[in-house]
Design a protein around this motif. Structure first.
Motif, PDB file in Angstrom:
ATOM      1  N   SER A  21      50.925  38.699   5.023  1.00 36.69           N
ATOM      2  CA  SER A  21      51.272  39.379   3.770  1.00 36.69           C
ATOM      3  C   SER A  21      52.783  39.505   3.624  1.00 36.69           C
ATOM      4  O   SER A  21      53.327  39.354   2.526  1.00 36.69           O
ATOM      5  N   VAL A  39      46.969  47.279  -7.161  1.00 34.64           N
ATOM      6  CA  VAL A  39      47.264  48.087  -5.979  1.00 34.64           C
ATOM      7  C   VAL A  39      46.404  49.342  -5.924  1.00 34.64           C
ATOM      8  O   VAL A  39      45.809  49.650  -4.881  1.00 34.64           O
ATOM      9  N   LEU A  43      43.580  50.164  -3.140  1.00 37.12           N
ATOM     10  CA  LEU A  43      43.739  51.289  -2.230  1.00 37.12           C
ATOM     11  C   LEU A  43      42.506  52.189  -2.241  1.00 37.12           C
ATOM     12  O   LEU A  43      42.076  52.686  -1.195  1.00 37.12           O
ATOM     13  N   MET A  46      39.941  50.461  -0.151  1.00 37.91           N
ATOM     14  CA  MET A  46      40.309  50.582   1.263  1.00 37.91           C
ATOM     15  C   MET A  46      39.954  51.953   1.811  1.00 37.91           C
ATOM     16  O   MET A  46      39.386  52.089   2.902  1.00 37.91           O
ATOM     17  N   GLY A 191      42.657  44.589   1.497  1.00 37.80           N
ATOM     18  CA  GLY A 191      43.439  45.562   0.740  1.00 37.80           C
ATOM     19  C   GLY A 191      44.838  45.708   1.301  1.00 37.80           C
ATOM     20  O   GLY A 191      45.820  45.785   0.553  1.00 37.80           O
ATOM     21  N   PHE A 192      44.942  45.754   2.647  1.00 34.76           N
ATOM     22  CA  PHE A 192      46.254  45.821   3.293  1.00 34.76           C
ATOM     23  C   PHE A 192      47.104  44.612   2.882  1.00 34.76           C
ATOM     24  O   PHE A 192      48.302  44.742   2.621  1.00 34.76           O
ATOM     25  N   VAL A 195      48.247  45.039  -0.911  1.00 31.82           N
ATOM     26  CA  VAL A 195      49.237  46.104  -1.095  1.00 31.82           C
ATOM     27  C   VAL A 195      50.564  45.728  -0.452  1.00 31.82           C
ATOM     28  O   VAL A 195      51.636  45.865  -1.061  1.00 31.82           O
ATOM     29  N   THR A 196      50.515  45.246   0.809  1.00 30.51           N
ATOM     30  CA  THR A 196      51.750  44.885   1.510  1.00 30.51           C
ATOM     31  C   THR A 196      52.449  43.717   0.825  1.00 30.51           C
ATOM     32  O   THR A 196      53.673  43.733   0.643  1.00 30.51           O
ATOM     33  N   ASN A 254      49.921  56.744   6.287  1.00 27.80           N
ATOM     34  CA  ASN A 254      49.132  55.861   5.423  1.00 27.80           C
ATOM     35  C   ASN A 254      50.091  55.154   4.462  1.00 27.80           C
ATOM     36  O   ASN A 254      50.337  55.614   3.346  1.00 27.80           O
ATOM     37  N   GLY A 256      49.834  52.264   2.948  1.00 26.10           N
ATOM     38  CA  GLY A 256      49.224  51.699   1.750  1.00 26.10           C
ATOM     39  C   GLY A 256      49.204  52.722   0.626  1.00 26.10           C
ATOM     40  O   GLY A 256      49.538  52.422  -0.531  1.00 26.10           O
ATOM     41  N   ALA A 260      51.406  52.686  -2.911  1.00 25.78           N
ATOM     42  CA  ALA A 260      50.743  52.797  -4.218  1.00 25.78           C
ATOM     43  C   ALA A 260      51.305  53.954  -5.035  1.00 25.78           C
ATOM     44  O   ALA A 260      51.610  53.804  -6.223  1.00 25.78           O
ATOM     45  N   THR A 278      55.979  49.427   7.457  1.00 25.24           N
ATOM     46  CA  THR A 278      54.836  48.604   7.846  1.00 25.24           C
ATOM     47  C   THR A 278      55.212  47.702   9.011  1.00 25.24           C
ATOM     48  O   THR A 278      54.454  47.547   9.981  1.00 25.24           O
TER      49      THR A 278
END
Length: 296
Positions: A21, A39, A43, A46, A191-192, A195-196, A254, A256, A260, A278
């Motif tokens: 990612s 996003v 999230l 996720m 999802g990670f 978002v990333t 968290n 993610g 968001a 991250t």
């Protein structure tokens, strides 16, 4: 092994997914403008899948006591959030500073529980800390953002609505999602990735210009706090399993959710701290894995 099986195995590799990612965000940032709208739903999905194994009533009782959960809250919201807020106040850029404020406001990473399993930590302690931290975040997240973001135009009610949409609704949805024949790791890692990738892609240019002001805070809030908690826990005579759980709750956020909310409230630039952290958290997990294998 079939092609489908290989793809599933690759998606279940969290380290690989996060690495890809970041690389895609750096090399191919263009589509991030289109994925930004995905996003928030990503999230929510996720979060719902991350909470499928949690039974609030049963697990709080079986996870030791409220005291264990209270220690988890103090480590994550007291120690870690406090350091993030202190370090970020020196940043002249308001967007970056607000990004760190959002990070301080969010609860522990949903990955704390699987990481605890992998590192052979104390699952009961980690679970109690996670559950109570997420319950507390419904109040603490909007409160911290409102007090420290320096944005007088943000309504506390709006912040509470975000907390409900991104935490409370997925918690209820997880009761239905848990009945689906789907490995939770797959949607969580996808999802990670989204978002990333989106956060990195939207900030691709800024990563090369603003990295000095963000990187040192990202490293300090992850490695300095994490290693300090680990050393102090072991020096106090705690078992290695307990020390691991203390360390994870005291160093992982968290991100993610932070990314968001940063995008929703302050725009892409505010997501830069989550992008750097991250990378820092991934590196710290690798360090912990190595240390755990050498010093069981």
């Amino acid at each position: 092994m079939s092609t489908r099986r290989r793809i599933v195995d690759l998606i279940q590799n969290s380290t690989l997914v996060l690495t890809l990612s970041v690389l895609f965000g750096l090399v191919l940032p263009g589509p991030a403008d289109a994925t930004e709208a995905l996003v928030t739903p990503a999230l929510m999905i996720m979060m719902a899948f991350s909470l499928t194994e949690v039974d609030l009533g049963r697990d709080i009782k079986s996870s030791g006591s409220l005291q264990s959960g209270a220690i988890g809250i103090l480590l994550n919201y007291g120690l870690l959030s406090g350091l993030i807020l202190i370090l970020s106040q020196s940043l002249p850029d308001g967007s970056l500073r607000n990004g760190f404020v959002i990070m301080a406001a969010v609860p522990p990473a949903v990955a704390v529980l699987p990481m605890t399993r992998i590192l052979k930590g104390d699952m009961r302690f980690s679970l109690a800390g996670e559950i109570l931290s997420y319950l507390a975040s419904l109040l603490l997240m909007p409160l911290i953002i409102y007090l420290f973001s320096r944005q007088t135009g943000i309504s506390p009610l709006y912040l509470l609505q975000i907390s409900i949409v991104l935490i409370l609704i997925p918690a209820f949805a997880s009761r239905l999602v848990r009945m689906l024949p789907i490995n939770p790791v797959l949607p969580i890692n996808l999802g990670f990735f989204l978002v990333t990738y989106t956060v990195i892609g939207l900030n691709q240019g800024a990563l090369w210009t603003d990295w000095r002001s963000v990187a040192w805070i990202s490293i300090a809030r992850t490695f300095a706090v994490g290693l300090a908690v680990l050393i102090l826990a072991r020096s106090a005579g705690l078992k290695s399993s307990q020390a691991i759980s203390y360390t994870l709750l005291g160093s992982f956020k968290n991100l993610g959710l932070a990314a968001a909310v940063s995008l929703l409230l302050f725009g892409p630039a505010a997501g830069l701290p989550a992008a750097f952290c991250t990378l820092a958290e991934t590196a710290f997990f690798i360090v912990l894995s190595f240390a755990r294998s050498r010093y069981p």
